[in-house]
Each structure stands twice: as C-alpha cells, then as structure tokens.
Design a protein around this motif. Structure first.
Motif, PDB file in Angstrom:
ATOM      1  N   ALA A 164       0.856  -1.190   0.000  1.00 39.53           N
ATOM      2  CA  ALA A 164       0.000   0.000   0.000  1.00 39.53           C
ATOM      3  C   ALA A 164       0.889   1.236   0.000  1.00 39.53           C
ATOM      4  N   ASP A 165       0.454   2.281  -0.713  1.00 41.12           N
ATOM      5  CA  ASP A 165       1.318   3.465  -0.800  1.00 41.12           C
ATOM      6  C   ASP A 165       1.345   4.249   0.512  1.00 41.12           C
ATOM      7  N   PHE A 166       0.474   3.894   1.424  1.00 44.32           N
ATOM      8  CA  PHE A 166       0.494   4.497   2.763  1.00 44.32           C
ATOM      9  C   PHE A 166       0.291   3.330   3.733  1.00 44.32           C
ATOM     10  N   ILE A 167       1.394   2.790   4.235  1.00 43.62           N
ATOM     11  CA  ILE A 167       1.364   1.468   4.864  1.00 43.62           C
ATOM     12  C   ILE A 167       0.875   1.486   6.316  1.00 43.62           C
ATOM     13  N   GLU A 168       1.130   2.573   7.046  1.00 46.50           N
ATOM     14  CA  GLU A 168       0.853   2.549   8.489  1.00 46.50           C
ATOM     15  C   GLU A 168      -0.594   2.158   8.835  1.00 46.50           C
ATOM     16  N   PRO A 169      -1.605   2.765   8.212  1.00 46.93           N
ATOM     17  CA  PRO A 169      -2.969   2.351   8.555  1.00 46.93           C
ATOM     18  C   PRO A 169      -3.236   0.886   8.213  1.00 46.93           C
ATOM     19  N   GLN A 170      -2.585   0.384   7.146  1.00 42.72           N
ATOM     20  CA  GLN A 170      -2.767  -1.027   6.782  1.00 42.72           C
ATOM     21  C   GLN A 170      -2.152  -1.940   7.842  1.00 42.72           C
ATOM     22  N   LEU A 171      -1.045  -1.500   8.436  1.00 41.85           N
ATOM     23  CA  LEU A 171      -0.399  -2.327   9.469  1.00 41.85           C
ATOM     24  C   LEU A 171      -1.258  -2.365  10.737  1.00 41.85           C
ATOM     25  N   ILE A 172      -1.906  -1.247  11.039  1.00 40.24           N
ATOM     26  CA  ILE A 172      -2.819  -1.243  12.195  1.00 40.24           C
ATOM     27  C   ILE A 172      -3.921  -2.266  11.965  1.00 40.24           C
ATOM     28  N   LYS A 173      -4.429  -2.287  10.740  1.00 40.68           N
ATOM     29  CA  LYS A 173      -5.491  -3.245  10.436  1.00 40.68           C
ATOM     30  C   LYS A 173      -4.954  -4.678  10.483  1.00 40.68           C
ATOM     31  N   PHE A 184      -3.647 -17.191   8.820  1.00 40.42           N
ATOM     32  CA  PHE A 184      -2.803 -16.989   7.631  1.00 40.42           C
ATOM     33  C   PHE A 184      -3.281 -15.773   6.852  1.00 40.42           C
ATOM     34  N   PHE A 185      -2.349 -15.214   6.094  1.00 36.34           N
ATOM     35  CA  PHE A 185      -2.634 -14.045   5.257  1.00 36.34           C
ATOM     36  C   PHE A 185      -2.234 -14.356   3.825  1.00 36.34           C
ATOM     37  N   GLN A 186      -3.143 -14.109   2.898  1.00 33.80           N
ATOM     38  CA  GLN A 186      -2.793 -14.139   1.480  1.00 33.80           C
ATOM     39  C   GLN A 186      -2.713 -12.671   1.077  1.00 33.80           C
ATOM     40  N   THR A 187      -1.529 -12.233   0.700  1.00 44.00           N
ATOM     41  CA  THR A 187      -1.361 -10.787   0.499  1.00 44.00           C
ATOM     42  C   THR A 187      -1.919 -10.345  -0.853  1.00 44.00           C
ATOM     43  N   GLN A 188      -2.157  -9.029  -0.954  1.00 44.40           N
ATOM     44  CA  GLN A 188      -2.443  -8.442  -2.260  1.00 44.40           C
ATOM     45  C   GLN A 188      -1.206  -8.663  -3.126  1.00 44.40           C
ATOM     46  N   GLY A 189      -1.331  -8.431  -4.395  1.00 47.72           N
ATOM     47  CA  GLY A 189      -0.237  -8.697  -5.327  1.00 47.72           C
ATOM     48  C   GLY A 189       1.070  -8.025  -4.932  1.00 47.72           C
ATOM     49  N   ILE A 190       2.162  -8.824  -4.957  1.00 47.51           N
ATOM     50  CA  ILE A 190       3.501  -8.308  -4.631  1.00 47.51           C
ATOM     51  C   ILE A 190       4.238  -8.020  -5.936  1.00 47.51           C
ATOM     52  N   PHE A 191       4.647  -6.788  -6.112  1.00 49.77           N
ATOM     53  CA  PHE A 191       5.364  -6.404  -7.333  1.00 49.77           C
ATOM     54  C   PHE A 191       6.703  -5.739  -7.016  1.00 49.77           C
ATOM     55  N   ASP A 192       6.989  -5.566  -5.737  1.00 51.87           N
ATOM     56  CA  ASP A 192       8.210  -4.873  -5.347  1.00 51.87           C
ATOM     57  C   ASP A 192       8.756  -5.586  -4.106  1.00 51.87           C
ATOM     58  N   LEU A 193       9.791  -6.401  -4.332  1.00 52.53           N
ATOM     59  CA  LEU A 193      10.277  -7.236  -3.233  1.00 52.53           C
ATOM     60  C   LEU A 193      10.893  -6.423  -2.107  1.00 52.53           C
ATOM     61  N   ALA A 194      11.414  -5.237  -2.426  1.00 54.17           N
ATOM     62  CA  ALA A 194      12.008  -4.410  -1.365  1.00 54.17           C
ATOM     63  C   ALA A 194      10.947  -4.014  -0.344  1.00 54.17           C
ATOM     64  N   SER A 195       9.788  -3.586  -0.834  1.00 54.18           N
ATOM     65  CA  SER A 195       8.763  -3.191   0.138  1.00 54.18           C
ATOM     66  C   SER A 195       8.174  -4.421   0.827  1.00 54.18           C
ATOM     67  N   PHE A 196       8.147  -5.555   0.109  1.00 51.06           N
ATOM     68  CA  PHE A 196       7.649  -6.775   0.749  1.00 51.06           C
ATOM     69  C   PHE A 196       8.602  -7.222   1.872  1.00 51.06           C
ATOM     70  N   ARG A 197       9.899  -7.068   1.649  1.00 50.26           N
ATOM     71  CA  ARG A 197      10.871  -7.407   2.705  1.00 50.26           C
ATOM     72  C   ARG A 197      10.634  -6.547   3.949  1.00 50.26           C
ATOM     73  N   ARG A 198      10.398  -5.260   3.701  1.00 46.30           N
ATOM     74  CA  ARG A 198      10.130  -4.355   4.847  1.00 46.30           C
ATOM     75  C   ARG A 198       8.893  -4.810   5.602  1.00 46.30           C
ATOM     76  N   PHE A 199       7.852  -5.187   4.837  1.00 45.99           N
ATOM     77  CA  PHE A 199       6.619  -5.658   5.490  1.00 45.99           C
ATOM     78  C   PHE A 199       6.902  -6.909   6.317  1.00 45.99           C
ATOM     79  N   MET A 200       7.692  -7.832   5.749  1.00 48.57           N
ATOM     80  CA  MET A 200       7.954  -9.092   6.454  1.00 48.57           C
ATOM     81  C   MET A 200       8.783  -8.880   7.721  1.00 48.57           C
TER      82      MET A 200
END
Lengths: 300, 227
Positions: A164-173, A184-200
């Motif tokens: 998400a382009d504004f991640i903080e509210p998504q992390l609260i959710k 378990f979580f099935q994520t929305q489409g991953i197209f940028d591994l750098a931001s996915f690494r940060r999320f993980m």
C-alpha cells in the motif's frame, strides 16, 4: 489436531502454495471443473473467489463444493459486501457441514467497481469483525448470543496489503486481524520485493503464516489497466517496462517468467511462508509457473 | 443541514399534469441555504414552468408561489392560511420531511416533491455541499478524530482502511478521499492513534429502528403511534 489438511500444511515448515479460481457467470461449470482437476494435486489449497471485482458469478461456496467433490482442498472466500451477519453465519454452517473448513475473510470490493452498480452494499460486518464472528461461532454461540447445536471449527485467513502506498494504517489493520484470530494471510499482489521485505520484517514478529500474493501479468496493457482499475493493485513501472519490451504475443510468457522469478526469490530467501498465485482468468498456466519456479516435486 | 437538488424540469412538468392550479411552495431553512428550494428558486421555477407551458402550447396550469420559514414544522405551516384555498396541488420545494409534514397537515391536498433530498451535509465552498452525517444514531466521532467513517467510507467499515485505497483515494471514486486515511492522519496529529488500534464491534442497527422518534418532553406525546 488440525481442522483441515491445509491447516496441517500451514503448521509444517513446507513452502506453501495456494492458488485461486474465479467461477463463471454461468451454470456451466465445466471450465472450473477442468481447472480444479488440473490444479488440485499441484497446490496445497484452492481459493474460490467470491464475486471478485463485485461481478455477479457462480458463488464461492458452490466452487468449494466442487473442489471437495473432486478431492481438492478448498478455501472459501467470504466478503462482507453481499450478505448480512445472518447470511454469513448460515453459510459458514453450510461450509463446515460439507467439509469446507478453510475460510478467507475479506471486506469485499466496492459495489461501484462491479457490474451491478445499483445494488445495495451490505457491509454489515467488516473483515476484522468477520474474523471475530467466526471465532465466536466456534465457541458455540452465534452473534445473537444463541447456542449452536454443534459448533464448527475453521482454519481462517484474511488479506493484507504490504505494498500500500500508505502502509501505516494497513499495518494497524493487520494487527487487528491477527488479534481477531487470523492464522494466515494471502497478500495483495507483490510487485516490489524491497517493500515486501520491509513488510515481512514487521510481520514476522507475529505467529501467523504469510503467503505472498503473486498476480500473473499477461501484458503491459493489462498491468496498466489493473493499476488504474483494480482496487489495491500497484504494479511497479519496472515490470510494466519489462512486459512492454517483449514482442507481441509473448506477454503472458513473460508474465509467467516474472511470476516464477518472484516465487523463486521468495522461496530461496525464505521471505515468507509461501505464495498465493492469482492467474486472473489464466488458471491454465499455473502449472507452468510452478514448473518455471522449480516447485514441481515428486511429492506433488 | 439537509441538502437537496431540484428535480429536472421535465420530471416536474410530468408530475403536475393532472392538476390545474399549482402552488409552488418554498422552504426558508435548509432548502434556501443549499439553493434547492428557497424563495429565489421558487421564483425561478415559477418562471421556468410558465415559459415551458407557453412554448409547448400544452397544459393550462396556473401557478402561484409562496415560501414558509420551515416546512417541517406545523407551526410555520399555519402561516399558509388562505394560500392553499384555491389550489389543486402543492409542489413542495421542501426536503422529504417538508413534503410529508404538508401531507400530514393538509390531509385532502395532494403534495408533490420538487426536490430530491440528498443528504445531511455542510457547505464546502460556494455552491458545493459535502455529505457529513448519516444519522446513524450512534455517534462515534470521538473515536475517529471527528471524521465519520459511516458517511465518508463508501463501505462504512469501522476497523481501518480496506486494501482498495490508492494515493489516499477511494477505490469507488478516485476523486474521493479515503475516510480511513483522513482518520489516521487526524488521529496521528492529535496523538490519539491508540483509538484506531482498538477493535470496534459490529454496528448495532437496532439503534435505528425506522422510523425513529425522539421525545424531549415525554408528556407532550400521549399514546400516539410513531409515524
């Protein structure tokens, strides 16, 4: 003891693979049957989408019944858009009684993006409240506080939007969904591994399984269309450029290659616990992706 | 205030066909503020209907006009007095409440709605009104930084944004701000993000058994059924 084969798989250390099938706007389910037969032994579970993009179709529960009949492991997608709490609860009773024990709780796309724009949006519950409701049903009481004759027990998941382009509210959710009982979580489409690494880095502190959403792109045009029209999808420009560079008619092949590359990286780097492959109308090519990602083993 | 839009002229012309003498009745409160049915709009509509009749050569309507302070209050309807004596229909430019108040007040008089009542909102800028309250009966603005998720989130969800938000805009309408992004930003400013981290249970739709009634003086309403 695990509630379902999929739950058992989740608790193993294996790399988990799920995919999804979109049912037709038809009473002819032959294509769905074909796709289920094609995929059921190659993946750990098959989601059947629930009126994806708010387009009226054959229902998720119907598709899950077919998966069961054909010997696959179904995940019932359940959005809050079209049913109030009575209808959601009764469908869960039906699902459990038919041995459909994996549920994915989703808010649901807006009515406005679909093909019945004049319909009444329900949203009696949201995705967090639906997770809680399922756990309440499991305790033997319904949302009205009444006792159930016999209670179900589900393996429940939901979605998260790591890019998400504004991640903080998504992390609260995300936190709320974990607290509400998501396994378990099935994520929305991953197209940028750098931001996915940060999320993980954030998500790995929780005892939940994360399956990275892999959307198979079939052309640069499709990627641009999804960016503009499909809720929550943000395809990176570098991928659009990569797709645009191939000769005409080779887009899907490139899409398969990209999907496989992402899956391989995710697996090799142990970024998360597995992947959820969304072929969006190209379910036939899921085996090709698995092969290209070197995920076809003798055990599958 | 209540915000409405005047119905298209052709709809109004179609509605008044069965009636000869038409009283166009404005409302001096919300409908005046939102430019849908105050004294000015009554006068414009009067002229437009006369002109349309003259141009088409069809219809033999006679029109009169009047505006009361508030159509939703029987006290102000008393001021109508003789204005309704020689008319066959009232074309109300009041909101839906005004239309119904007149229908209750004048049981033998047909009353037609001249506006589509749209929402409760505020003036954003001159000529622009934005919806702000859904009258849900359970105000939660304390928890959401003064921004209403019931009204401003297209899904009316209570536990944070859905995944459809892009560039801070709603998936249903790319020009519309995501309510939950606004709520997050405001709570962050107020250092109250803990409010967003709380779990909010499903809404209690019994808070809005329709139609609703509020009694500030119980003794003034005696045994009459609601509505």
């Amino acid at each position: 003891m695990a509630n379902s084969l999929f739950e058992e798989k989740l608790s193993s250390n294996d790399f988990i693979i799920t995919t999804e099938i979109g049912p037709p706007k038809s009473v002819d389910v032959s294509e769905v049957v074909h796709h289920i037969k094609l995929l059921k032994d190659k993946v750990d579970a098959i989601n059947i989408t629930d009126h994806q993009s708010s387009v009226m179709r054959f229902p998720s529960i119907g598709g899950c019944l077919l998966v069961r009949e054909l010997g696959g492991e179904p995940i019932l997608q359940m959005t809050c858009r079209d049913r109030n709490r009575l209808a959601l609860q009764s469908e869960l009773l039906l699902a459990y009684s038919r041995d459909i024990k994996n549920v994915l709780s989703l808010t649901g796309d807006s009515i406005d993006v679909g093909d019945h724009k004049d319909a009444k949006p329900v949203f009696d519950l949201d995705s967090v409240q639906l997770l809680k409701m399922i756990r309440t049903l499991e305790s033997g009481i319904d949302m009205g506080g009444n006792e159930l004759g016999a209670a179900p027990k589900f393996c429940i998941g939901t979605s998260v939007h790591p890019e998400a382009d504004f991640i903080e509210p998504q992390l609260i959710k995300f936190d709320k969904k974990v607290a509400a009982g998501a396994q378990f979580f099935q994520t929305q489409g991953i197209f940028d591994l750098a931001s996915f690494r940060r999320f993980m880095q954030y998500a790995s502190q929780f005892d939940v399984k994360i399956l990275a959403g892999i959307i198979v792109l079939s052309s640069a045009g499709m990627a641009r269309y999804m960016n503009n029209n499909v809720p929550g999808i943000i395809v990176a420009q570098s991928l659009i450029d990569e797709l645009a560079a191939v000769e005409k008619g080779k887009g899907l092949q490139k899409g398969i290659e990209i999907a496989a590359r992402f899956i391989k990286t995710i697996r090799e780097e142990k970024l998360c616990h597995g992947v959820h492959i969304m072929a969006v109308g190209n379910e036939n090519i899921v085996p090709d992706i698995l092969e290209a990602a070197e995920l076809v083993s003798s055990s599958r | 205030m209540i915000v409405a839009e005047q119905k298209p002229l052709e709809d109004i012309i179609r509605m008044i066909v069965p009636y000869e003498r038409v009283l166009i009745l404005g409302c001096g409160t919300c409908m005046t503020v939102c430019d849908a049915g105050g004294e000015r709009e009554v006068s414009f509509l009067h002229n437009a209907l006369q002109l349309a009749q003259a141009r088409s050569g069809e219809g033999a309507h006679t029109f009169s006009e009047h505006t009361v302070k508030r159509q939703c209050d029987p006290e102000f309807l008393e001021a109508l007095g003789e204005k309704t004596a020689d008319v066959d229909v009232i074309l109300s430019l009041g909101c839906g409440i005004g239309v119904q108040a007149i229908a209750e007040y004048l049981p033998d008089m047909p009353v037609l709605p001249g506006v589509n009542t749209s929402f409760m909102g505020m003036t954003k800028e001159s000529g622009v009104w934005d919806e702000r309250c859904a009258a849900c009966g359970e105000c939660r603005l304390e928890d959401t930084g003064g921004i209403c998720p019931i009204t401003r989130c297209t899904k009316g969800i209570l536990n944070g944004p859905c995944a459809g938000v892009k560039n801070g805009k709603c998936e249903a309408n790319k020009d519309m701000d995501c309510a939950w992004i606004l709520i997050y930003q405001r709570l962050e400013r107020l250092q109250q993000l803990d409010k967003m981290r709380r779990y909010y249970p499903p809404r209690n739709f019994r808070a809005i058994p329709r139609p609703r009634r509020i009694m500030s003086k119980a003794e003034t309403v005696t045994g009459e059924s609601n509505g």
